[in-house]
Write a protein that holds these residues in place. Structure first.
Motif, PDB file in Angstrom:
ATOM      1  N   PRO A  35       8.928  12.751   5.690  1.00  0.00           N
ATOM      2  CA  PRO A  35       8.957  12.295   7.201  1.00  0.00           C
ATOM      3  C   PRO A  35       8.220  11.292   7.491  1.00  0.00           C
ATOM      4  CG  PRO A  35       7.729  14.280   6.914  1.00  0.00           C
ATOM      5  CD  PRO A  35       8.112  13.757   5.522  1.00  0.00           C
ATOM      6  N   LEU A  36       7.276  10.732   6.793  1.00  0.00           N
ATOM      7  CA  LEU A  36       6.364   9.560   7.158  1.00  0.00           C
ATOM      8  C   LEU A  36       6.339   8.447   6.192  1.00  0.00           C
ATOM      9  CD1 LEU A  36       3.230  11.881   7.920  1.00  0.00           C
ATOM     10  CD2 LEU A  36       4.866  10.921   9.345  1.00  0.00           C
ATOM     11  N   PRO A  37       7.408   7.814   6.012  1.00  0.00           N
ATOM     12  CA  PRO A  37       7.534   6.590   4.995  1.00  0.00           C
ATOM     13  C   PRO A  37       6.634   5.662   5.448  1.00  0.00           C
ATOM     14  CG  PRO A  37       9.430   6.618   6.476  1.00  0.00           C
ATOM     15  CD  PRO A  37       8.737   7.908   6.752  1.00  0.00           C
ATOM     16  N   ILE A  38       5.951   4.836   4.174  1.00  0.00           N
ATOM     17  CA  ILE A  38       5.034   3.880   4.485  1.00  0.00           C
ATOM     18  C   ILE A  38       3.693   4.608   4.659  1.00  0.00           C
ATOM     19  CG2 ILE A  38       3.951   2.027   5.541  1.00  0.00           C
ATOM     20  CD1 ILE A  38       6.612   1.088   6.614  1.00  0.00           C
ATOM     21  N   VAL A  39       3.593   5.637   5.420  1.00  0.00           N
ATOM     22  CA  VAL A  39       2.067   6.355   5.587  1.00  0.00           C
ATOM     23  C   VAL A  39       1.966   7.063   4.223  1.00  0.00           C
ATOM     24  CG1 VAL A  39       0.824   8.015   7.068  1.00  0.00           C
ATOM     25  CG2 VAL A  39       1.949   6.077   8.109  1.00  0.00           C
ATOM     26  N   ILE A  40       3.166   7.911   4.067  1.00  0.00           N
ATOM     27  CA  ILE A  40       3.115   8.840   2.587  1.00  0.00           C
ATOM     28  C   ILE A  40       3.966   7.851   1.793  1.00  0.00           C
ATOM     29  CG2 ILE A  40       3.806  10.623   1.442  1.00  0.00           C
ATOM     30  CD1 ILE A  40       3.120  12.301   3.861  1.00  0.00           C
ATOM     31  N   PRO A  41       3.417   6.924   0.841  1.00  0.00           N
ATOM     32  CA  PRO A  41       4.090   5.892   0.273  1.00  0.00           C
ATOM     33  C   PRO A  41       5.380   6.111  -0.764  1.00  0.00           C
ATOM     34  CG  PRO A  41       1.867   6.169  -0.533  1.00  0.00           C
ATOM     35  CD  PRO A  41       1.951   7.265   0.520  1.00  0.00           C
ATOM     36  N   CYS A  42       6.175   6.805  -0.311  1.00  0.00           N
ATOM     37  CA  CYS A  42       7.407   7.202  -1.105  1.00  0.00           C
ATOM     38  C   CYS A  42       8.078   5.817  -1.551  1.00  0.00           C
ATOM     39  CB  CYS A  42       8.498   7.809  -0.270  1.00  0.00           C
ATOM     40  SG  CYS A  42       9.079   7.439   1.377  1.00  0.00           S
ATOM     41  N   HIS A  43       7.716   4.659  -0.916  1.00  0.00           N
ATOM     42  CA  HIS A  43       8.333   3.407  -1.422  1.00  0.00           C
ATOM     43  C   HIS A  43       7.717   2.993  -2.743  1.00  0.00           C
ATOM     44  CE1 HIS A  43       4.913   2.227   0.897  1.00  0.00           C
ATOM     45  NE2 HIS A  43       4.583   1.125  -0.084  1.00  0.00           N
ATOM     46  N   ARG A  44       6.520   3.432  -3.309  1.00  0.00           N
ATOM     47  CA  ARG A  44       5.922   3.406  -4.371  1.00  0.00           C
ATOM     48  C   ARG A  44       6.555   4.137  -5.503  1.00  0.00           C
ATOM     49  NH1 ARG A  44       0.000   3.545  -1.553  1.00  0.00           N
ATOM     50  NH2 ARG A  44       0.198   1.929  -0.326  1.00  0.00           N
ATOM     51  N   VAL A  45       7.492   4.761  -5.325  1.00  0.00           N
ATOM     52  CA  VAL A  45       8.061   5.710  -6.573  1.00  0.00           C
ATOM     53  C   VAL A  45       9.170   4.913  -6.874  1.00  0.00           C
ATOM     54  CG1 VAL A  45       9.102   7.895  -7.026  1.00  0.00           C
ATOM     55  CG2 VAL A  45       7.209   7.696  -5.520  1.00  0.00           C
ATOM     56  N   ILE A  46       9.699   4.682  -8.215  1.00  0.00           N
ATOM     57  CA  ILE A  46      10.361   3.849  -8.962  1.00  0.00           C
ATOM     58  C   ILE A  46      11.028   4.852 -10.093  1.00  0.00           C
ATOM     59  CG2 ILE A  46       9.786   1.779  -8.165  1.00  0.00           C
ATOM     60  CD1 ILE A  46       8.621   1.501 -11.085  1.00  0.00           C
ATOM     61  N   GLY A  47      12.096   4.237 -10.504  1.00  0.00           N
ATOM     62  CA  GLY A  47      12.995   4.984 -11.567  1.00  0.00           C
ATOM     63  C   GLY A  47      12.080   4.784 -12.707  1.00  0.00           C
ATOM     64  N   SER A  48      12.192   5.896 -13.803  1.00  0.00           N
ATOM     65  CA  SER A  48      11.289   5.823 -15.128  1.00  0.00           C
ATOM     66  C   SER A  48      11.524   4.510 -15.969  1.00  0.00           C
ATOM     67  CB  SER A  48      11.921   6.994 -15.929  1.00  0.00           C
ATOM     68  OG  SER A  48      11.230   8.212 -15.387  1.00  0.00           O
ATOM     69  N   ASN A  49      12.836   3.809 -15.712  1.00  0.00           N
ATOM     70  CA  ASN A  49      13.064   2.545 -16.427  1.00  0.00           C
ATOM     71  C   ASN A  49      12.439   1.290 -15.683  1.00  0.00           C
ATOM     72  OD1 ASN A  49      14.811   2.481 -14.344  1.00  0.00           O
ATOM     73  ND2 ASN A  49      16.584   2.308 -15.644  1.00  0.00           N
ATOM     74  N   GLY A  50      11.794   1.701 -14.338  1.00  0.00           N
ATOM     75  CA  GLY A  50      11.414   0.598 -13.738  1.00  0.00           C
ATOM     76  C   GLY A  50      12.183   0.069 -12.604  1.00  0.00           C
TER      77      GLY A  50
END
Length: 174
Positions: free
Chosen positions: A134-149
């Motif tokens: 519920p808190l994108p940016i503040v809880i940085p889910c944008h920093r999660v990527i696929g295992s292959n990058g």
């Protein structure tokens, strides 16, 4: 029995477009890209036993989180220090807590997060919790990527995710 809870909404224009923040009396509860969909958010909150009452923040009321989001998006801030009112399942909260440990300018995979929370086989569930953040940016889910990058899913769209990661890469202070 549902607990009546006041939620306050403020929309703001940012470097990545229109965003909205939703706070409760306890702290920041929701951040959206674009306007808040109160119908969907009400349904989500009701699943957690809350009955929201909606209020708009007056223009003259300053929200610390709005200032901090603006500073982050302008490359002037790396961390957020606002009180939060995190509403989710225990598993989601565990995932979101792990996301908060990913440093500015760094990335982790869904598999990394699953291992961090002690559930190495729960990669898909981690992805689902990440999607419900519920808190994108503040809880940085944008920093999660696929295992292959690879860049994979983001509620604000992949171009926004790429822009946030590029901002952090450019502005990272060692």
């Amino acid at each position: 029995m549902r607990v009546i809870t006041r939620f306050y909404v403020k929309e703001l224009d940012t470097a990545i477009g229109r965003m909205a923040v939703v706070t409760s009396d306890k702290g920041l509860a929701h951040v959206t890209f674009g306007a808040v969909n109160k119908v969907n958010l009400t349904a989500r909150l009701m699943r957690f036993g809350l009955k929201p009452e909606w209020y708009d923040l007056k223009e003259d009321e300053s929200l610390l989180v709005c200032d901090q989001l603006t500073e982050y998006l302008n490359g002037e801030r790396q961390d957020f220090d606002v009180p939060i009112d995190l509403i989710g399942t225990p598993f989601q909260k565990k995932v979101w807590s792990a996301l908060r440990t990913i440093g500015y300018g760094e990335t982790k995979s869904y598999k990394d997060i699953a291992e961090m929370i002690g559930a190495p086989k729960a990669v898909r569930a981690v992805g689902g919790a990440n999607n419900q953040n519920p808190l994108p940016i503040v809880i940085p889910c944008h920093r999660v990527i696929g295992s292959n990058g690879a860049m994979v899913g983001y509620g604000g769209g992949l171009p926004t995710k790429e822009r946030l990661l590029a901002l952090e890469s450019k502005m990272k202070i060692s």
